[in-house]
Design a protein around this motif. Sequence first.
Motif, PDB file in Angstrom:
ATOM      1  N   LEU A 103       0.947  -1.297   0.057  1.00 12.95           N
ATOM      2  CA  LEU A 103       0.068  -0.076   0.084  1.00 12.95           C
ATOM      3  C   LEU A 103       0.831   1.286  -0.019  1.00 12.95           C
ATOM      4  N   GLU A 104       1.942   1.130   0.550  1.00 17.93           N
ATOM      5  CA  GLU A 104       2.748   2.400   0.731  1.00 17.93           C
ATOM      6  C   GLU A 104       3.398   2.540  -0.677  1.00 17.93           C
ATOM      7  N   ALA A 105       3.685   1.342  -1.281  1.00 19.56           N
ATOM      8  CA  ALA A 105       4.246   1.519  -2.756  1.00 19.56           C
ATOM      9  C   ALA A 105       3.214   2.018  -3.678  1.00 19.56           C
ATOM     10  N   CYS A 106       1.911   1.444  -3.508  1.00 21.67           N
ATOM     11  CA  CYS A 106       0.742   2.143  -4.208  1.00 21.67           C
ATOM     12  C   CYS A 106       0.527   3.561  -4.244  1.00 21.67           C
ATOM     13  N   GLU A 107       1.006   4.091  -3.081  1.00 24.45           N
ATOM     14  CA  GLU A 107       0.633   5.690  -2.734  1.00 24.45           C
ATOM     15  C   GLU A 107       1.846   6.210  -3.663  1.00 24.45           C
ATOM     16  N   ALA A 108       2.882   5.776  -3.836  1.00 24.65           N
ATOM     17  CA  ALA A 108       3.967   6.401  -4.519  1.00 24.65           C
ATOM     18  C   ALA A 108       3.615   6.293  -5.972  1.00 24.65           C
ATOM     19  N   ILE A 109       3.012   5.047  -6.417  1.00 18.43           N
ATOM     20  CA  ILE A 109       2.914   4.814  -7.919  1.00 18.43           C
ATOM     21  C   ILE A 109       1.834   6.023  -8.229  1.00 18.43           C
TER      22      ILE A 109
END
Length: 143
Positions: free
Chosen positions: A109-115
């Motif tokens: 989910l942290e990666a999703c925020e960056a994406i």
Amino acid sequence: MKRRDPLASLRLLKAASAPDETALQAEANKTRAAFLNLLEGTASTQDFDRVAMEINTCKIRALEIGNSEVLLEALTAAQLANTAIRNRYMKWSKFQVLDTEKPVVGAALEACEAIIAASTPLQMQQAYETMLRSLRLRMKGKK
């Protein structure tokens, strides 16, 4: 004769421009709240769907961006964790996230925020539509 939308080009231009930070934060907060509900065992199916669909959509977007095996591995691991969470729900009618799954889904989910922050709304919409098409094809195959 169908009427042309005189603002269609402006809408497309807006969708292809940088995302609105306030809207991004509001959506991220909703997803974090849904994940927290999963962790606490109080999640609804909508909470689970929100988390799972965000990860699935971001994986599509990550594939489009390319050049990050580590990112794809993290998103794939979260998809596998979500499958296990869903399977437990189907068996017990309650969402349960194992201790080993918490950091996996949280990191995704942290990666999703960056994406999402690095993508335009149009790119994310297209990734979402691709994800839905893929989901429909899988559902057809199971019938």
